[in-house]
Design a protein around this motif. Structure first.
Motif, mmCIF file in Angstrom:
data_model
loop_
_atom_site.group_PDB
_atom_site.id
_atom_site.type_symbol
_atom_site.label_atom_id
_atom_site.label_comp_id
_atom_site.label_asym_id
_atom_site.label_seq_id
_atom_site.Cartn_x
_atom_site.Cartn_y
_atom_site.Cartn_z
ATOM 1 N N ASP A 244 0.842 -1.207 0.000
ATOM 2 C CA ASP A 244 0.000 0.000 0.000
ATOM 3 C C ASP A 244 0.874 1.253 0.000
ATOM 4 N N GLY B 56 2.248 1.793 -3.353
ATOM 5 C CA GLY B 56 1.221 2.429 -4.196
ATOM 6 C C GLY B 56 1.116 3.918 -3.912
ATOM 7 N N GLU C 194 1.820 6.985 -6.473
ATOM 8 C CA GLU C 194 0.813 8.009 -6.760
ATOM 9 C C GLU C 194 1.402 9.413 -6.657
ATOM 10 N N GLY D 172 -6.221 -7.103 -20.021
ATOM 11 C CA GLY D 172 -5.575 -5.782 -19.953
ATOM 12 C C GLY D 172 -4.891 -5.503 -18.633
ATOM 13 N N LEU E 226 -2.294 -6.708 -15.517
ATOM 14 C CA LEU E 226 -1.166 -7.610 -15.266
ATOM 15 C C LEU E 226 -0.887 -7.823 -13.779
ATOM 16 N N HIS E 227 -1.696 -7.253 -12.907
ATOM 17 C CA HIS E 227 -1.464 -7.374 -11.463
ATOM 18 C C HIS E 227 -1.863 -8.776 -10.997
ATOM 19 N N ASP E 228 -0.919 -9.490 -10.382
ATOM 20 C CA ASP E 228 -1.288 -10.864 -10.002
ATOM 21 C C ASP E 228 -1.007 -11.227 -8.548
ATOM 22 N N GLY F 260 -2.435 -10.087 -5.674
ATOM 23 C CA GLY F 260 -3.699 -10.333 -4.968
ATOM 24 C C GLY F 260 -4.375 -11.592 -5.487
ATOM 25 N N SER G 137 -10.267 -11.024 -10.888
ATOM 26 C CA SER G 137 -9.585 -9.974 -10.137
ATOM 27 C C SER G 137 -9.256 -8.823 -11.084
ATOM 28 N N LEU H 284 -7.182 -2.288 -11.846
ATOM 29 C CA LEU H 284 -7.212 -0.994 -12.535
ATOM 30 C C LEU H 284 -8.662 -0.600 -12.813
ATOM 31 N N THR H 285 -8.950 0.671 -12.645
ATOM 32 C CA THR H 285 -10.309 1.127 -12.962
ATOM 33 C C THR H 285 -10.589 0.913 -14.461
ATOM 34 N N ALA I 45 -8.736 -4.166 -5.727
ATOM 35 C CA ALA I 45 -8.789 -2.874 -5.025
ATOM 36 C C ALA I 45 -9.914 -1.921 -5.471
ATOM 37 N N GLU J 153 -13.630 -8.051 -0.527
ATOM 38 C CA GLU J 153 -12.545 -7.063 -0.483
ATOM 39 C C GLU J 153 -11.203 -7.737 -0.270
ATOM 40 N N ALA K 42 -8.629 -11.490 0.180
ATOM 41 C CA ALA K 42 -8.407 -12.843 -0.327
ATOM 42 C C ALA K 42 -9.128 -13.866 0.552
HETATM 43 CO CO1 B1M Z 1 0.138 -1.031 -10.579
HETATM 44 N N1 B1M Z 1 -1.307 0.179 -10.126
HETATM 45 N N2 B1M Z 1 0.142 -0.380 -12.421
HETATM 46 N N3 B1M Z 1 1.640 -2.234 -10.859
HETATM 47 N N4 B1M Z 1 0.145 -1.280 -8.716
HETATM 48 C C1 B1M Z 1 -1.903 0.057 -8.783
HETATM 49 C C2 B1M Z 1 -3.069 -0.914 -8.806
HETATM 50 C C3 B1M Z 1 -2.321 1.562 -8.479
HETATM 51 C C4 B1M Z 1 -3.509 1.688 -7.492
HETATM 52 C C5 B1M Z 1 -1.084 2.347 -7.988
HETATM 53 C C6 B1M Z 1 -1.413 3.775 -7.647
HETATM 54 O O1 B1M Z 1 -1.502 4.607 -8.525
HETATM 55 N N5 B1M Z 1 -1.599 4.073 -6.371
HETATM 56 C C7 B1M Z 1 -2.666 2.078 -9.936
HETATM 57 C C8 B1M Z 1 -4.118 1.871 -10.394
HETATM 58 C C9 B1M Z 1 -4.899 3.158 -10.444
HETATM 59 C C10 B1M Z 1 -6.298 2.900 -10.878
HETATM 60 O O2 B1M Z 1 -6.598 2.234 -11.817
HETATM 61 N N6 B1M Z 1 -7.201 3.453 -10.099
HETATM 62 C C11 B1M Z 1 -1.677 1.268 -10.775
HETATM 63 C C12 B1M Z 1 -1.246 1.634 -12.078
HETATM 64 C C13 B1M Z 1 -1.728 2.991 -12.582
HETATM 65 C C14 B1M Z 1 -0.425 0.808 -12.878
HETATM 66 C C15 B1M Z 1 0.078 1.062 -14.318
HETATM 67 C C16 B1M Z 1 -0.953 1.663 -15.283
HETATM 68 C C17 B1M Z 1 1.350 1.945 -14.172
HETATM 69 C C18 B1M Z 1 1.995 2.382 -15.483
HETATM 70 O O3 B1M Z 1 2.454 1.578 -16.246
HETATM 71 N N7 B1M Z 1 1.995 3.675 -15.668
HETATM 72 C C19 B1M Z 1 0.514 -0.351 -14.764
HETATM 73 C C20 B1M Z 1 -0.610 -1.161 -15.426
HETATM 74 C C21 B1M Z 1 -0.103 -2.477 -15.991
HETATM 75 C C22 B1M Z 1 -1.264 -3.384 -16.365
HETATM 76 O O4 B1M Z 1 -1.776 -4.093 -15.518
HETATM 77 N N8 B1M Z 1 -1.684 -3.328 -17.625
HETATM 78 C C23 B1M Z 1 0.866 -0.956 -13.443
HETATM 79 C C24 B1M Z 1 1.839 -1.926 -13.292
HETATM 80 C C25 B1M Z 1 2.217 -2.500 -12.085
HETATM 81 C C26 B1M Z 1 3.372 -3.487 -11.968
HETATM 82 C C27 B1M Z 1 3.393 -4.526 -13.086
HETATM 83 C C28 B1M Z 1 4.663 -2.700 -11.983
HETATM 84 C C29 B1M Z 1 3.131 -4.056 -10.505
HETATM 85 C C30 B1M Z 1 2.336 -5.397 -10.485
HETATM 86 C C31 B1M Z 1 3.231 -6.610 -10.408
HETATM 87 C C32 B1M Z 1 2.426 -7.856 -10.215
HETATM 88 O O5 B1M Z 1 1.311 -7.885 -9.752
HETATM 89 N N9 B1M Z 1 3.054 -8.952 -10.611
HETATM 90 C C33 B1M Z 1 2.204 -3.000 -9.884
HETATM 91 C C34 B1M Z 1 1.949 -2.902 -8.488
HETATM 92 C C35 B1M Z 1 2.818 -3.755 -7.584
HETATM 93 C C36 B1M Z 1 0.943 -2.049 -7.956
HETATM 94 C C37 B1M Z 1 0.593 -1.761 -6.468
HETATM 95 C C38 B1M Z 1 1.698 -0.855 -5.908
HETATM 96 C C39 B1M Z 1 0.453 -2.955 -5.556
HETATM 97 C C40 B1M Z 1 -0.564 -4.015 -6.025
HETATM 98 C C41 B1M Z 1 -0.475 -5.213 -5.109
HETATM 99 O O6 B1M Z 1 0.138 -6.201 -5.468
HETATM 100 N N10 B1M Z 1 -1.018 -5.076 -3.876
HETATM 101 C C42 B1M Z 1 -0.818 -1.038 -6.621
HETATM 102 C C43 B1M Z 1 -1.101 -0.061 -5.476
HETATM 103 C C44 B1M Z 1 -1.899 -0.715 -4.352
HETATM 104 O O7 B1M Z 1 -2.614 -1.674 -4.544
HETATM 105 N N11 B1M Z 1 -1.815 -0.151 -3.200
HETATM 106 C C45 B1M Z 1 -0.815 -0.618 -8.027
HETATM 107 C C46 B1M Z 1 -0.958 -6.137 -2.867
HETATM 108 C C47 B1M Z 1 -2.070 -7.167 -3.122
HETATM 109 C C48 B1M Z 1 -2.020 -8.257 -2.054
HETATM 110 O O8 B1M Z 1 -3.307 -6.482 -2.995
HETATM 111 O O9 B1M Z 1 -3.900 -6.868 -5.433
HETATM 112 O O10 B1M Z 1 -5.293 -5.308 -3.971
HETATM 113 P P1 B1M Z 1 -4.458 -6.523 -4.124
HETATM 114 O O11 B1M Z 1 -5.331 -7.774 -3.674
HETATM 115 C C49 B1M Z 1 -6.047 -7.789 -2.460
HETATM 116 C C50 B1M Z 1 -7.515 -7.371 -2.616
HETATM 117 O O12 B1M Z 1 -7.712 -6.394 -3.621
HETATM 118 C C51 B1M Z 1 -8.238 -8.654 -2.821
HETATM 119 O O13 B1M Z 1 -7.473 -9.630 -2.131
HETATM 120 C C52 B1M Z 1 -6.098 -9.274 -2.079
HETATM 121 C C53 B1M Z 1 -5.574 -9.586 -0.691
HETATM 122 O O14 B1M Z 1 -6.467 -9.274 0.327
HETATM 123 N N12 B1M Z 1 -8.471 -9.187 -4.171
HETATM 124 C C54 B1M Z 1 -9.561 -10.000 -4.384
HETATM 125 C C55 B1M Z 1 -7.770 -9.088 -5.315
HETATM 126 N N13 B1M Z 1 -8.355 -9.801 -6.272
HETATM 127 C C56 B1M Z 1 -9.462 -10.377 -5.739
HETATM 128 C C57 B1M Z 1 -10.417 -11.246 -6.284
HETATM 129 C C58 B1M Z 1 -11.457 -11.699 -5.460
HETATM 130 C C59 B1M Z 1 -11.533 -11.290 -4.128
HETATM 131 C C60 B1M Z 1 -10.579 -10.449 -3.562
HETATM 132 O O15 B1M Z 1 -12.413 -12.533 -5.872
HETATM 133 C C61 B1M Z 1 -12.274 -13.173 -7.105
#
Ligand code: B1M
Length: 211
Positions: free
Chosen positions: A46, A49, A53, A98, A100-102, A104, A146, A149-150, A179, A196, A198
């Motif tokens: 977090d 992230g 931002e 579209g 690539l986040h994996d 979560g 999962s 991205l919006t 997210a 919300e 895992a």
């Molecule tokens: Co990106 N990214 N990212 N990123 N990234 C976010 C998501 C972002 C919020 C960062 C920010 O600006 N604060 C933002 C999205 C903004 C938006 O859309 N509102 C963002 C962006 C903009 C981007 C790019 C566009 C950046 C760019 O290139 N300019 C790009 C897009 C690429 C693409 O996907 N096409 C991009 C790329 C990347 C990396 C590849 C560099 C890397 C991902 C690597 C990987 O996953 N292998 C990355 C990362 C690491 C993040 C942040 C920092 C961390 C995500 C993460 O792993 N969190 C993220 C910021 C953030 O989340 N704070 C961000 C930890 C993980 C355990 O949590 O995935 O939320 P999460 O999963 C949670 C819950 O959401 C839930 O359970 C999990 C655990 O409790 N959950 C589910 C998830 N899926 C579920 C499904 C379910 C139920 C629950 O049921 C089926």
């Protein structure tokens, strides 16, 4: 025992070697795996992230932190999935087209496996057609999507429409998370469950199956 903040900081600083060593030590000292994930690893991501931002971090830093997180999770995942039970359902799980986040999604896979589900992990950037194929060809009875991205959220709706169009919507339950996803969005697109977290994905799957 070591200060677990080391693990938090290693992920924040993209130091996979230290993240792995700190996780190994914590597990050896008997710390609960989910405590490590929820109290140290996820807050670190977090903060990554937040820094991204406000332009303190850029994509290379995100990638390094993701690598460190994955190194630590690789040690934790087998502990979450250990179960001798018969599968209670077959889940086709993926990060939508579209996107690539994996990290979560991988946690969701581990929790579902630990909850007694067989998981077909379709990976990232999964098209609606791939979800449909997993239902038709692999007999999945739950589709779990999962999105982080919006901009990729709409692919969840497209996937539900594709399931309808191919005549299999009635055969499966659809659960979603990530997210930017909310219960309101799940209701709007006609998903059967939302979580919300895992861990909550297991409850959502169970609820959807019995509804
Ligand atoms: Co990106 N990214 N990212 N990123 N990234 C976010 C998501 C972002 C919020 C960062 C920010 O600006 N604060 C933002 C999205 C903004 C938006 O859309 N509102 C963002 C962006 C903009 C981007 C790019 C566009 C950046 C760019 O290139 N300019 C790009 C897009 C690429 C693409 O996907 N096409 C991009 C790329 C990347 C990396 C590849 C560099 C890397 C991902 C690597 C990987 O996953 N292998 C990355 C990362 C690491 C993040 C942040 C920092 C961390 C995500 C993460 O792993 N969190 C993220 C910021 C953030 O989340 N704070 C961000 C930890 C993980 C355990 O949590 O995935 O939320 P999460 O999963 C949670 C819950 O959401 C839930 O359970 C999990 C655990 O409790 N959950 C589910 C998830 N899926 C579920 C499904 C379910 C139920 C629950 O049921 C089926």
């Amino acid at each position: 025992m070591q200060d677990l903040k080391i693990l938090h900081d290693a992920i924040l600083n993209g130091d996979a070697k230290t993240a792995k060593a700190a996780t190994e030590q914590a597990l050896a000292a008997g710390v609960e795996p989910m405590k490590l994930v929820q109290e140290y690893m996820m807050p670190a991501m977090d903060e990554v992230g937040r820094r991204f931002e406000c332009s303190e971090y850029f994509v290379p830093e995100l990638l390094l932190s993701a690598r460190a997180m994955k190194a630590a999770l690789a040690l934790i995942r087998p502990l979450l999935t250990a179960t001798g039970a018969q599968p209670t359902g077959r889940v086709a799980l993926g990060t939508v087209k579209g996107d690539l986040h994996d990290i979560g999604k991988n946690l969701v896979a581990a929790m579902l496996e630990g909850g007694g589900y067989e998981v077909i992990d379709l990976g990232v950037n999964v098209t609606p057609e791939q979800f449909v194929a997993a239902v038709k060809e692999k007999g999945a009875n739950i589709v779990a999507m999962s999105a982080l991205l919006t901009t990729t959220m709409p692919s969840m709706k497209t996937t539900i429409e594709a399931l309808k169009q191919s005549g299999v919507r009635e055969k499966v339950k659809v659960i979603i998370g990530g997210a930017p996803i909310t219960q309101k969005y799940a209701d709007e697109i006609g998903a059967d469950g939302f979580s919300e977290s895992a861990a909550g994905a297991v409850t959502a799957a169970k609820k959807a199956m019995t509804a």
